[in-house]
Motif scaffolding. Structure first.
Motif, mmCIF file in Angstrom:
data_model
loop_
_atom_site.group_PDB
_atom_site.id
_atom_site.type_symbol
_atom_site.label_atom_id
_atom_site.label_comp_id
_atom_site.label_asym_id
_atom_site.label_seq_id
_atom_site.Cartn_x
_atom_site.Cartn_y
_atom_site.Cartn_z
ATOM 1 N N ALA A 61 0.846 -1.207 0.000
ATOM 2 C CA ALA A 61 0.000 0.000 0.000
ATOM 3 C C ALA A 61 0.876 1.250 0.000
ATOM 4 O O ALA A 61 0.543 2.256 -0.636
ATOM 5 N N SER A 62 1.999 1.193 0.713
ATOM 6 C CA SER A 62 2.903 2.352 0.731
ATOM 7 C C SER A 62 3.497 2.610 -0.643
ATOM 8 O O SER A 62 3.758 3.761 -1.007
ATOM 9 N N ALA A 63 3.721 1.545 -1.417
ATOM 10 C CA ALA A 63 4.291 1.709 -2.765
ATOM 11 C C ALA A 63 3.363 2.526 -3.664
ATOM 12 O O ALA A 63 3.807 3.097 -4.651
ATOM 13 N N ARG A 64 2.077 2.557 -3.313
ATOM 14 C CA ARG A 64 1.121 3.337 -4.120
ATOM 15 C C ARG A 64 1.048 4.794 -3.666
ATOM 16 O O ARG A 64 0.372 5.606 -4.283
ATOM 17 N N LEU A 65 1.712 5.130 -2.545
ATOM 18 C CA LEU A 65 1.677 6.516 -2.048
ATOM 19 C C LEU A 65 2.622 7.400 -2.860
ATOM 20 O O LEU A 65 3.150 6.987 -3.876
ATOM 21 N N GLY A 66 2.847 8.607 -2.346
ATOM 22 C CA GLY A 66 3.731 9.543 -3.041
ATOM 23 C C GLY A 66 2.928 10.663 -3.679
ATOM 24 O O GLY A 66 1.698 10.616 -3.701
ATOM 25 N N PRO A 67 3.629 11.687 -4.192
ATOM 26 C CA PRO A 67 2.921 12.827 -4.796
ATOM 27 C C PRO A 67 2.156 12.475 -6.057
ATOM 28 O O PRO A 67 1.222 13.166 -6.436
ATOM 29 N N LYS A 68 2.583 11.376 -6.737
ATOM 30 C CA LYS A 68 1.825 10.828 -7.867
ATOM 31 C C LYS A 68 1.333 9.467 -7.434
ATOM 32 O O LYS A 68 2.139 8.578 -7.149
ATOM 33 N N VAL A 69 0.035 9.301 -7.370
ATOM 34 C CA VAL A 69 -0.524 8.079 -6.777
ATOM 35 C C VAL A 69 -0.431 6.916 -7.760
ATOM 36 O O VAL A 69 -0.597 7.091 -8.965
ATOM 37 N N GLY A 70 -0.198 5.711 -7.226
ATOM 38 C CA GLY A 70 -0.207 4.494 -8.041
ATOM 39 C C GLY A 70 1.184 4.047 -8.436
ATOM 40 O O GLY A 70 2.163 4.776 -8.266
ATOM 41 N N MET A 71 1.257 2.820 -8.944
ATOM 42 C CA MET A 71 2.566 2.270 -9.300
ATOM 43 C C MET A 71 2.810 2.252 -10.799
ATOM 44 O O MET A 71 3.922 2.197 -11.255
ATOM 45 N N VAL A 72 1.738 2.241 -11.570
ATOM 46 C CA VAL A 72 1.910 2.218 -13.028
ATOM 47 C C VAL A 72 1.008 3.283 -13.647
ATOM 48 O O VAL A 72 -0.019 3.661 -13.066
ATOM 49 N N GLN A 73 1.406 3.752 -14.797
ATOM 50 C CA GLN A 73 0.527 4.661 -15.538
ATOM 51 C C GLN A 73 -0.212 3.823 -16.562
ATOM 52 O O GLN A 73 0.391 3.073 -17.318
ATOM 53 N N ASP A 74 -1.521 3.915 -16.529
ATOM 54 C CA ASP A 74 -2.337 3.086 -17.395
ATOM 55 C C ASP A 74 -3.587 3.888 -17.751
ATOM 56 O O ASP A 74 -4.094 4.649 -16.919
ATOM 57 N N GLU A 75 -4.062 3.702 -18.962
ATOM 58 C CA GLU A 75 -5.221 4.504 -19.393
ATOM 59 C C GLU A 75 -6.486 4.199 -18.583
ATOM 60 O O GLU A 75 -7.433 4.984 -18.589
ATOM 61 N N LYS A 76 -6.477 3.049 -17.875
ATOM 62 C CA LYS A 76 -7.650 2.733 -17.046
ATOM 63 C C LYS A 76 -7.696 3.612 -15.785
ATOM 64 O O LYS A 76 -8.718 3.696 -15.121
#
Lengths: 70, 315
Positions: free
Chosen positions: B179-194
């Motif tokens: 869950a921490s890996a999804r934190l940060g100033p840009k949320v999420g771990m991958v950029q995806d059109e979904k």
């Protein structure tokens, strides 16, 4: 010397009258009310005052919580 | 040290005392620096701002609106979610609408009742779950779905330094580093059109700083706290952090700054590859069925009256 200060605590929606001795500062009021200064900003006459701001007799103080939302 | 001869109204954790003018410049500068440092915005954006009517979201909306006025390639609108929390959300939404009207910002409001057939208050009468758990799942679901429908390129939220700090500690105390890996100033771990990328321009602004800015700029409404917040684990972590911050000034900055250094490693370790989609609603998820559909199914099974029948989720 003792002064009286009226404080409105917005989070609890209550007004209190507090007696403080000597030449009290905002930090003394916080201690007396057991409020962590990290969690509030304090205003007098709609102007913010810092923790070392001096209080005067009959001051009307607003203590505004920085915590909100949910 | 005082910034100038004007009366100081704010003292930072490192002892700088700022007047109203310099504080406003300091906070806005911090937000713009965060946007640049973490590359939160591209040159052209159709930017949504998720707002609740509270001080954090109105502050971020106000600063981003100013940015969009200076840069016509950044278009901006606001989105609000009406969960249906009696005596709370109706008041904050009225504040949000008033702010948007005054500042000429289009506000889109979506409600649980309209989208799911039930308000949060009604859901909580049916299911015995923690309010914040179910509320967060449905809110994130709606924000992503509606952001895609509105063709937004990014969605800014009002999350501040205190929020992030609480999340970091909560995840550590629950041993949930994924869950921490999804934190940060840009949320999420991958950029995806979904996913519509969520960004946090107030990432390095402490809650007290945001409140001060909102007070000075007349965006601080009367005190509003979600009635469900007292049940939350977050509230207890928040109180603990505030005690530590009082004793050791700068604690929250230290936690978030050290986390920023660890974040690339966490993202690499928990990288999940391609994003799955929910087999029922086609929204992105990590399992076969998304949490929103799981909870809607549970609500449907437990609903006691046809008057509160949940709606199926459609594409």
């Amino acid at each position: 010397m003792t002064i009286k200060v009226k404080a409105y605590i917005d989070r609890e929606n209550r007004k209190v009258e507090v007696e403080l001795k000597g030449s009290p500062k905002v930090s003394d009021l916080m201690k007396k009310l057991k409020i962590n200064p990290v969690t509030v900003i304090v205003s007098r006459n709609n102007e913010l005052i810092l923790e070392d701001g001096m209080l005067k007799n009959n001051d009307e103080i607003r203590i505004l919580s920085v915590i909100s939302g949910g | 040290m005082n910034c100038c001869n004007n009366k100081p109204i704010f003292e930072s954790y490192d002892g700088n005392r700022l007047c109203k003018i310099h504080f406003n410049a300091y906070l806005e500068g911090k937000v713009f620096k965060t946007i640049r440092q973490f590359e939160l915005l591209d040159k052209e954006e159709n930017l949504g701002v998720a707002i609740s009517g509270g001080k954090d979201s109105l502050t971020v909306l106000s600063i981003l609106k100013r940015l969009s006025m200076q840069n016509p390639n950044i278009k901006i609108c606001a989105i609000a979610i009406d969960e249906g929390i009696a005596g709370y959300r109706d008041r904050t939404l009225a504040t949000a609408q008033e702010f948007c009207d005054k500042n000429n910002i289009r506000l889109h409001i979506f409600s649980y009742k309209e989208e799911f057939g039930l308000s949060l208050d009604e859901m909580l009468k049916i299911l015995n779950v923690k309010p914040c758990t179910i509320c967060g799942i449905f809110r994130r679901y709606l924000l992503n779905k509606k952001s895609k429908e509105l063709k937004l390129t990014k969605l800014a939220t009002g999350h501040n330094l205190d929020d992030e700090c609480q999340s970091i500690l909560m995840n550590q105390m629950r041993n949930d580093m994924k869950a921490s890996a999804r934190l940060g100033p840009k949320v999420g771990m991958v950029q995806d059109e979904k996913f519509v990328q969520r960004i946090k321009p107030l990432y390095l602004c402490a809650e007290k700083e945001v409140t001060t800015y909102a007070f000075l700029n007349r965006m601080l409404d009367s005190f509003n706290e979600c009635p469900n917040a007292i049940h939350s684990y977050r509230a207890q972590v928040r109180d603990m952090l505030n005690v530590m911050e009082q004793k050791f000034l700068g604690t929250k900055y230290s936690i978030v700054n050290s986390f920023i250094q660890m974040l690339p490693m966490l993202k690499e370790k928990f990288s999940c590859g391609a994003i799955k989609v929910c087999s029922r609603c086609s929204e992105p998820c990590s399992k076969d069925i998304c949490n929103a559909c799981v909870y809607l199914e549970r609500l449907k099974n437990k609903a006691v009256s046809s008057l509160i029948e949940p709606k199926p989720l459609n594409n």
